[in-house]
Scaffold this active site. Structure first.
Site, PDB file in Angstrom:
ATOM      1  CB  CYS A  72      -0.942   0.002   1.193  1.00  0.00           C
ATOM      2  SG  CYS A  72      -2.021  -1.442   1.239  1.00  0.00           S
ATOM      3  CG  HIS A 101      -3.171   3.301   1.614  1.00  0.00           C
ATOM      4  ND1 HIS A 101      -3.554   2.931   0.353  1.00  0.00           N
ATOM      5  CD2 HIS A 101      -3.488   2.257   2.443  1.00  0.00           C
ATOM      6  CE1 HIS A 101      -4.079   1.708   0.402  1.00  0.00           C
ATOM      7  NE2 HIS A 101      -4.051   1.288   1.648  1.00  0.00           N
ATOM      8  CG  ASN A 120      -6.941  -0.788   0.368  1.00  0.00           C
ATOM      9  OD1 ASN A 120      -6.086  -0.535  -0.464  1.00  0.00           O
ATOM     10  ND2 ASN A 120      -6.644  -1.178   1.593  1.00  0.00           N
TER      11      ASN A 120
END
Length: 316
Positions: free
Chosen positions: A113, A242, A272
């Site tokens: 990530c 993020h 995500n």
């Protein structure tokens, strides 16, 4: 010493949209359950004919067009991804081939990530060292391929997409560096809190551990990123974290103290998307005209490996 700056952005998402109600028909969940816990309403999911390198190439091509550069003018391609199934050719090599580039150096970076902010720092370092002049940096992940669609605690989080940035040498940057110093690190003893393991690989995480770490440990690190860049948090025009979970993004942004900043909340629409989340969210902010060119923007990636990396950039 020559600095670097981001001159253009681009992003790509698959056309198929998976809503919370769609997920409720697949697994024991509901729109209310998902929204209240992670803030996500929809996510884009790629089909079998949309591999990671194709999504990455679309985003990269848009960034190149926005920069007014031909593919042959790029001398380094960096692709941040954790969903490459084949080990070779690398995603970066595949992207270079798809875009018809000349003979760039190619390198994949897997920091999950926080991959894009690691890759952006690597591009900046390569330019400062004189090893490159024009770099295409891409974050791309196809999280749907590694989702456990029977696990309601994780499958509701994930989406697919790609985001790209063109980074060029900036010999006249002086004290107003287009890409500020990176602050990066990890928590190795907690690396198992986010995992992509097995055959076939599947995503899993210890959600509460990640939430506590992100909301308590990351805000002071993000403030140090601003300090290294010589920018006070209240001077930030935008904060792009993020896009993991809205219930992480909002408290972390608040604790940073960026009281005048636009806070990227693309997670609501995109889920995500791992390494794609920061460049995709930033590209959308710029596309909508929500951040002025030259304004300071905090980019801060975190997650897999319990790693983090952040820098302040000047908006293209």
């Amino acid at each position: 010493m020559t600095g670097s700056r981001v001159v253009a952005l681009g992003h790509y998402q698959p056309a198929k949209v998976l809503t919370n109600d769609d997920l409720a028909a697949m697994v024991d969940t509901s729109d209310e359950w998902i929204t209240s816990r992670v803030g996500i309403k929809t996510r884009h999911v790629g089909g079998p004919d949309e591999p990671v390198d194709e999504m990455a190439a679309y985003a990269g091509g848009k960034a190149l067009a926005a920069a007014g550069l031909r593919p042959a003018e790029i001398d380094l391609v960096l692709v941040a991804t954790s969903t490459a199934i084949d080990r070779s050719p690398s995603m970066s090599a595949r992207v270079a081939a798809r875009l018809g580039m000349g003979s760039p150096a190619v390198m994949d970076i897997n920091v999950v990530c926080s991959g894009f902010t690691h890759a952006l720092a690597t591009a900046d370092h390569a330019i400062r060292a004189g090893a490159a002049e024009r770099v295409l940096v891409i974050g791309a992940d196809k999280m749907a391929d590694i989702a456990d669609w029977t696990d309601r605690s994780t499958c509701v989080l994930l989406g697919d997409g790609a985001g790209a940035a063109v980074v060029v040498a900036d010999p006249d940057g002086g004290d107003r560096s287009g890409i500020g110093p990176v602050l990066w690190g990890s928590v190795p003893e907690m690396g198992n809190a986010v995992r992509i393991e097995g055959t076939p690989p599947r995503f899993a995480q210890e959600g509460q551990s990640v939430y506590r770490w992100a909301t308590t440990q990351l805000p002071p690190i993000a403030r140090k990123v601003c300090e290294k860049a010589g920018v006070a948090p209240e001077e930030l025009a935008a904060v792009v974290l993020h896009q993991a979970n809205l219930r992480i993004i909002e408290p972390v942004a608040r604790k940073i103290g960026a009281v005048n900043a636009v806070i990227a909340r693309d997670v609501v629409d995109s889920g995500n998307t791992s390494a794609a989340s920061i460049p995709m969210a930033l590209s959308k902010l710029v596309e909508r005209g929500e951040v002025q060119s030259g304004a300071p923007v905090l980019l801060f990636g975190f997650g897999g490996n319990l790693s983090y990396a952040g820098q302040v950039i000047r908006c293209p």
